[in-house]
Each structure stands twice: as C-alpha cells, then as structure tokens.
Design a protein around this motif. Structure first.
Motif, mmCIF file in Angstrom:
data_model
loop_
_atom_site.group_PDB
_atom_site.id
_atom_site.type_symbol
_atom_site.label_atom_id
_atom_site.label_comp_id
_atom_site.label_asym_id
_atom_site.label_seq_id
_atom_site.Cartn_x
_atom_site.Cartn_y
_atom_site.Cartn_z
ATOM 1 N N HIS A 42 90.371 19.573 61.750
ATOM 2 C CA HIS A 42 91.531 19.534 60.848
ATOM 3 C C HIS A 42 92.009 20.947 60.513
ATOM 4 O O HIS A 42 93.211 21.204 60.442
ATOM 5 C CB HIS A 42 91.197 18.791 59.555
ATOM 6 N N ILE A 43 91.067 21.869 60.316
ATOM 7 C CA ILE A 43 91.453 23.260 60.020
ATOM 8 C C ILE A 43 92.219 23.825 61.220
ATOM 9 O O ILE A 43 93.281 24.433 61.076
ATOM 10 C CB ILE A 43 90.219 24.127 59.704
ATOM 11 N N LEU A 44 91.667 23.607 62.406
ATOM 12 C CA LEU A 44 92.314 24.106 63.620
ATOM 13 C C LEU A 44 93.673 23.448 63.806
ATOM 14 O O LEU A 44 94.640 24.109 64.223
ATOM 15 C CB LEU A 44 91.406 23.831 64.830
ATOM 16 N N GLY A 45 93.779 22.181 63.464
ATOM 17 C CA GLY A 45 95.040 21.461 63.627
ATOM 18 C C GLY A 45 96.047 21.736 62.519
ATOM 19 O O GLY A 45 97.190 21.284 62.594
ATOM 20 N N GLY A 46 95.624 22.431 61.459
ATOM 21 C CA GLY A 46 96.538 22.743 60.356
ATOM 22 C C GLY A 46 96.761 21.568 59.417
ATOM 23 O O GLY A 46 97.729 21.552 58.664
ATOM 24 N N THR A 47 95.861 20.576 59.435
ATOM 25 C CA THR A 47 96.061 19.391 58.600
ATOM 26 C C THR A 47 95.069 19.324 57.444
ATOM 27 O O THR A 47 94.906 18.279 56.821
ATOM 28 C CB THR A 47 95.925 18.099 59.438
ATOM 29 N N GLN A 48 94.378 20.417 57.156
ATOM 30 C CA GLN A 48 93.425 20.439 56.045
ATOM 31 C C GLN A 48 94.138 21.048 54.837
ATOM 32 O O GLN A 48 94.604 22.177 54.903
ATOM 33 C CB GLN A 48 92.202 21.285 56.455
ATOM 34 N N PRO A 49 94.273 20.287 53.731
ATOM 35 C CA PRO A 49 94.954 20.871 52.570
ATOM 36 C C PRO A 49 94.082 21.950 51.898
ATOM 37 O O PRO A 49 92.895 22.051 52.191
ATOM 38 C CB PRO A 49 95.160 19.666 51.641
ATOM 39 N N TYR A 50 94.668 22.724 50.980
ATOM 40 C CA TYR A 50 93.940 23.731 50.186
ATOM 41 C C TYR A 50 93.250 24.768 51.065
ATOM 42 O O TYR A 50 92.062 25.030 50.912
ATOM 43 C CB TYR A 50 92.875 23.102 49.275
ATOM 44 N N LEU A 51 93.962 25.343 51.996
ATOM 45 C CA LEU A 51 93.317 26.260 52.923
ATOM 46 C C LEU A 51 94.307 27.348 53.284
ATOM 47 O O LEU A 51 95.485 27.085 53.449
ATOM 48 C CB LEU A 51 92.928 25.474 54.183
ATOM 49 N N SER A 52 93.812 28.576 53.395
ATOM 50 C CA SER A 52 94.691 29.651 53.849
ATOM 51 C C SER A 52 94.112 30.255 55.128
ATOM 52 O O SER A 52 92.906 30.192 55.368
ATOM 53 C CB SER A 52 94.833 30.706 52.750
ATOM 54 N N TYR A 53 94.972 30.805 55.948
ATOM 55 C CA TYR A 53 94.585 31.421 57.215
ATOM 56 C C TYR A 53 94.844 32.920 57.115
ATOM 57 O O TYR A 53 95.707 33.325 56.328
ATOM 58 C CB TYR A 53 95.414 30.819 58.361
ATOM 59 N N PRO A 54 94.184 33.775 57.863
ATOM 60 C CA PRO A 54 93.124 33.453 58.823
ATOM 61 C C PRO A 54 91.856 32.918 58.142
ATOM 62 O O PRO A 54 91.598 33.236 56.994
ATOM 63 C CB PRO A 54 92.851 34.809 59.488
ATOM 64 N N ARG A 55 91.099 32.112 58.899
ATOM 65 C CA ARG A 55 89.858 31.545 58.379
ATOM 66 C C ARG A 55 88.797 31.539 59.478
ATOM 67 O O ARG A 55 89.094 31.183 60.610
ATOM 68 C CB ARG A 55 90.116 30.097 57.887
ATOM 69 N N VAL A 56 87.588 31.957 59.128
ATOM 70 C CA VAL A 56 86.436 31.792 60.016
ATOM 71 C C VAL A 56 85.782 30.464 59.640
ATOM 72 O O VAL A 56 85.334 30.308 58.499
ATOM 73 C CB VAL A 56 85.433 32.958 59.874
ATOM 74 N N LEU A 108 81.822 27.127 52.359
ATOM 75 C CA LEU A 108 81.807 28.099 53.464
ATOM 76 C C LEU A 108 82.494 27.494 54.673
ATOM 77 O O LEU A 108 82.235 26.338 55.019
ATOM 78 C CB LEU A 108 80.365 28.438 53.862
ATOM 79 N N GLY A 109 83.348 28.271 55.300
ATOM 80 C CA GLY A 109 84.015 27.791 56.507
ATOM 81 C C GLY A 109 85.236 26.950 56.227
ATOM 82 O O GLY A 109 85.901 26.495 57.160
ATOM 83 N N VAL A 110 85.504 26.694 54.923
ATOM 84 C CA VAL A 110 86.699 25.934 54.542
ATOM 85 C C VAL A 110 87.526 26.776 53.570
ATOM 86 O O VAL A 110 88.579 27.282 53.923
ATOM 87 C CB VAL A 110 86.329 24.565 53.927
ATOM 88 N N HIS A 111 86.991 26.943 52.349
ATOM 89 C CA HIS A 111 87.722 27.715 51.334
ATOM 90 C C HIS A 111 87.469 29.204 51.461
ATOM 91 O O HIS A 111 88.219 30.020 50.931
ATOM 92 C CB HIS A 111 87.311 27.253 49.931
ATOM 93 N N GLN A 112 86.373 29.570 52.086
ATOM 94 C CA GLN A 112 86.081 30.988 52.362
ATOM 95 C C GLN A 112 85.432 31.076 53.739
ATOM 96 O O GLN A 112 85.033 30.055 54.302
ATOM 97 C CB GLN A 112 85.188 31.593 51.284
ATOM 98 N N ASP A 113 85.349 32.298 54.273
ATOM 99 C CA ASP A 113 84.899 32.431 55.656
ATOM 100 C C ASP A 113 83.475 31.912 55.836
ATOM 101 O O ASP A 113 82.602 32.110 54.988
ATOM 102 C CB ASP A 113 85.013 33.886 56.119
ATOM 103 N N GLY A 114 83.268 31.236 56.954
ATOM 104 C CA GLY A 114 81.992 30.599 57.244
ATOM 105 C C GLY A 114 81.243 31.288 58.365
ATOM 106 O O GLY A 114 81.326 32.509 58.533
#
Ligand code: ZN
Ligand code: ZN
Length: 336
Positions: A42-56, A108-114
C-alpha cells in the motif's frame, strides 16, 4: 550503508545513506531479514493514508544486536525481533499498558523510516532477544503477532467455533493461534490455493470457498447456529459488513482489517445477537512472546509461509512483482 527507499509512490531506489547514530536508550541493530506485507504494497502503491514520502519501508525485521545501552541484557551478536510500534509512554492508553493503540503511536517503516537498510537504531524496549529463532523466523514474528492479538482480543477458547474470513497472511496468523487454543476453525476465502494451504499447513478444521451462497453454506455447516467468534481479515468493506451475519447469538466479531470506509450493520441483526464488536490493532509484547514460544515449539510452519525471497539489492525489482496476487506469495523476505 545501503538503503532501499521509496522516494514517491510507485518507485523504489537503492541509495547510500549514513549509518544511524545510536541514542542513549537505543539498540543498534544489523538488519538481516525484512518481511514484506500488505502495508508495504500500500505504501508503494500510494494508497496508505497518514504517510509522507520519501519513506524507508520495513517493519517486519529479523536482526542481529550490534550495540545495546550499558547494563542492558541484550548481548551483541544475538538474533533479535523488533516490535515496530513506537509508543509515547505518556498517553492514557500507554499508561494502562495498551501500547499497541497509543494515541501517538509511530510505526517503523510506516510513520517513520524502517528497516530496509543495513542498520537501524531502535529503543531498547522495542527489541526482544530471540536466540532460539532463525533470522527468517524472527522476521515473521510481527505479522503472526497481529493474528495472535486478534485471537486474544476475541478471547478464543478451546471448543469455540471460529470463522476466519480472508486467508491472507493475517488470516493465516489468526488461524494458527485459534488452532493453538484448541478452537475448531473454519477458513473462508475466494482463493482455492489459500484454502488448501490452510487445510494442509495450518490444521484448519473446515474450508469454505466464498461465493453467492456463502451464508447458506455456513448455516448448513453449523446446524443454523453459525459461529462463536468471527475474525475478519479481508480488508474488504462489503465482507466486513457481511461478517456479522455469520455470527451466532452471543458471539464476538473481531475486525482485524482496517479500511478507509464506514462499516455498518442493521441494528436488529447486531442487537439480537448481543454482539460483542471488537477492533484489533497492532500487537502487544505478550503477543510477540506467544508467537516466539509457538515458533520455538514447532507450532508455526514458518518454512511453508516463507514462499519468496530476494536480496535487498534486488528489492526494487522484486517487491512490485510480489504485490501481484498471481505470484502466489504468502510471505516474501528480503535478505540484507
Ligand atoms: Zn506487516
Ligand atoms: Zn502513548
């Protein structure tokens, strides 16, 4: 250090970054395995809410302890499991021990880098030594803990008649821990290969192919009584609405899926059952411990679950392929 970063939806790039600095309460970990799950797709697809890019990305981690705070019992070189939910410790939920649903939880990996990187620094309370597990197993504890938490939330007991709707990784995890408690478990899905897996590898008592006559099938199987506990792991709002109708009177309905939609039931149906409706979010350290005990006891078919793998350096090409259902992935692992 090599890091696989998602600079914007749809893209993955291998970059070089500085190694993280270990804060005073942190453990420095060398990442060795990263499990890939629906959240990552979902993160890769851009369909995860509450998330900013870039993201690890990367929240399902099998790691090795490099350096821990002075006085910590976490020994260098030990295999470790990471609890990726960083909680604030201050809010009322945290103070009552419910760190899984902290008001300010940061995953980790969602709201902050993982952990799609060679090293990561993590607060010591989020690291569990796992000398008895392999690195593959360590990376699989988190998604299994989500299922174990759902089963705990549903207070599943021996002899309960449980229906798990959706046989993706989370439904699989719920099935394992419901069976471990001695429940009779029916697994329902659209995909025959997943149902066969549930029967063969997880000891599902019954499997049901979802279709237009689902409710009648379930009714016939249970002499019209339906199920004591229904666990939804579909991520599909119409299925979540329909799940109430599979619940027996006095039953408990556990929603493991989270969807950006409204879930609704007719009140007469909800009320006549005296339904207990339960959300299940993330997992607690006790759930991680339960999974680790079950793994060490050989109750989790981890080798069968880990269907795909690639080195992290090839992750940019591999992960988009794993996202396609026809690949038949249950759990894919990056090796770092
Ligand atoms: Zn996950
Ligand atoms: Zn909190």
């Amino acid at each position: 250090m090599k890091t696989l970063i998602c600079p914007e939806p749809g893209a993955l790039r291998l970059i070089d970054r500085d190694e993280p600095k270990r804060g005073p309460g942190d453990v420095l970990l060398r990442v060795r395995r990263v499990g890939i799950c629906g959240t990552d797709y979902h993160i890769l697809g851009g369909t995860q809410p509450y998330l900013s890019y870039p993201r690890v990305m990367g929240h399902e981690l099998g790691a090795e302890i490099v350096e821990a705070p002075a006085g910590s019992s976490l020994a260098t070189g030990t295999t470790a499991v990471v609890v990726p939910y960083l909680s604030c410790g201050q809010c009322r939920a945290c103070q009552r021990g419910l760190t899984n649903c902290c008001r300010r939880v940061s995953v980790l990996g969602v709201h902050q880098d993982g952990g799609m990187a060679e090293y990561i620094a993590v607060p010591a309370q989020n690291v569990i030594a796992a000398p008895e597990l392999t690195l593959d197993q360590a990376a699989m504890v988190e998604f299994l803990a989500i299922g174990a938490h759902g089963i705990r939330r549903g207070a599943v007991q021996a002899e309960d008649r449980v229906l798990v709707v959706g046989a993706g990784p989370i439904g699989i995890a719920a099935t394992i821990f419901a069976r471990a408690r001695g429940a009779e478990v029916t697994v329902m899905d659209l995909r025959q290969n997943r149902l066969d897996f549930a029967k063969r590898e997880l000891g599902a008592t019954h499997i049901v192919t979802a279709g237009p006559d689902t409710k009648a099938q379930l009714e016939a199987m249970t002499e019209g009584e339906f199920f004591d506990v229904v666990i939804d792991a579909t991520g599909h709002p119409p299925s979540m609405n329909a799940g109430l109708f599979y619940l027996g009177h006095g039953g408990r309905y556990v929603l493991l899926s989270i969807v950006p939609a409204d879930i609704s039931f007719p009140d007469p149906e909800f009320h006549k059952r005296e339904t207990t409706l339960i959300a299940s979010r993330n997992a607690l350290t006790d759930d991680f411990a339960e999974v680790m005990r079950a793994m060490a006891a050989g109750q989790v078919p981890t080798a069968a679950l880990a269907t795909h793998r690639a080195p992290m350096t090839e992750g940019a090409a591999a992960i988009p392929v794993w996202a396609k259902p026809e690949t038949g992935v249950i759990k894919a692992l990056l090796e770092v």
